[in-house]
Write an enzyme that holds these catalytic residues in place. Structure first.
Site: not given
Length: 249
Positions: A29, A77
């Site tokens: 991340d 996503n």
């Protein structure tokens, strides 16, 4: 005491090689924020993040880690701008084409967590090629989370279980938390001992929800494109200081 300013070899000397985590999971991340801080498009961050994948996979393999699970692309996503999603898929293909021969030579076995049928055809073909080429390797298993979600995986497992129940391959009374794991993407693999999340976020983001019941967490403020081999080693040293009781005393 281990310190980021020490050399890799100095840090490695502080690791107990007899107590390595068998399975490390990483939520990669911070790529977008890394790029934004440098006034660059988000995909520049993803590109740099790929370099960290190369570094961390190599470091974990050489260290003797048996299983490494990387959260690359989640079921959520797809909500991102199409340009960014396409960029991520191209970076995935670039990684496979650039690294596959080396991974194969190093005996790494590539497996996928997630439904790759929904990937663009050009990306799906490369992923399948990587899986097939490394299928007989016996070294570190590299699980790549692609179109992956923890809740989605549990539903995937339940569907597989129901199929076998209908076929009479399993008796419902024989089902327990251990053999249920055989219906998940990580069938036959141990649960993660250590989960690493860089970038400063303190959440799991729908990653390996069933498998992390007793996993040790390591959170870092370092953005993924800056997360180096040294940071991996420091996380392992921190893990080795934990007292894992698994509900006991």
């Amino acid at each position: 005491m281990a310190d980021i300013n020490q050399t890799i070899e100095q840090i490695k000397k502080q690791i107990d090689m007899t107590k390595l985590p068998k399975h490390i999971a990483i939520i990669m991340d911070g790529n977008g924020r890394w790029a934004k801080k440098r006034l660059l498009p988000r995909n520049f961050g993803h590109q740099e993040g790929m370099e960290r994948v190369v570094e961390i996979v190599g470091a974990a393999s050489s260290l003797g880690i048996q299983h490494l699970s990387l959260y690359a692309f989640s079921t959520e996503n797809w909500k991102r701008p199409m340009e960014e999603v396409q960029g991520l898929m191209k970076i995935l293909v670039q990684y496979i084409r650039r690294e596959l021969d080396k991974l194969h030579k190093n005996n790494v076995k590539i497996q996928v967590m997630g439904d790759i049928e929904k990937l663009p055809q050009f990306a799906k073909e490369e992923v399948i090629r990587a899986i097939e080429k490394t299928s007989k390797n016996t070294g570190m298993i590299l699980n790549i989370g692609l179109n992956y979600g923890g809740r989605d995986e549990i539903i995937f497992g339940i569907k597989n279980l129901l199929i076998e129940l209908e076929m009479g391959k399993i008796n419902i009374d024989e089902l327990n938390e251990i053999n249920f794991s055989n219906y998940l993407y990580t069938k036959g693999q141990p649960d993660p001992d250590l989960l690493i999340r860089p970038s400063g976020e303190l959440r799991l983001s729908n990653f390996m929800l069933y498998q992390i019941a007793y996993t040790e967490f390591y959170f870092s403020d370092i953005l993924w494109p800056d997360f180096t081999e040294k940071h991996l080693l420091l996380s392992i040293i921190d893990y080795q200081k934990r007292n894992r009781r698994f509900g006991g005393i």
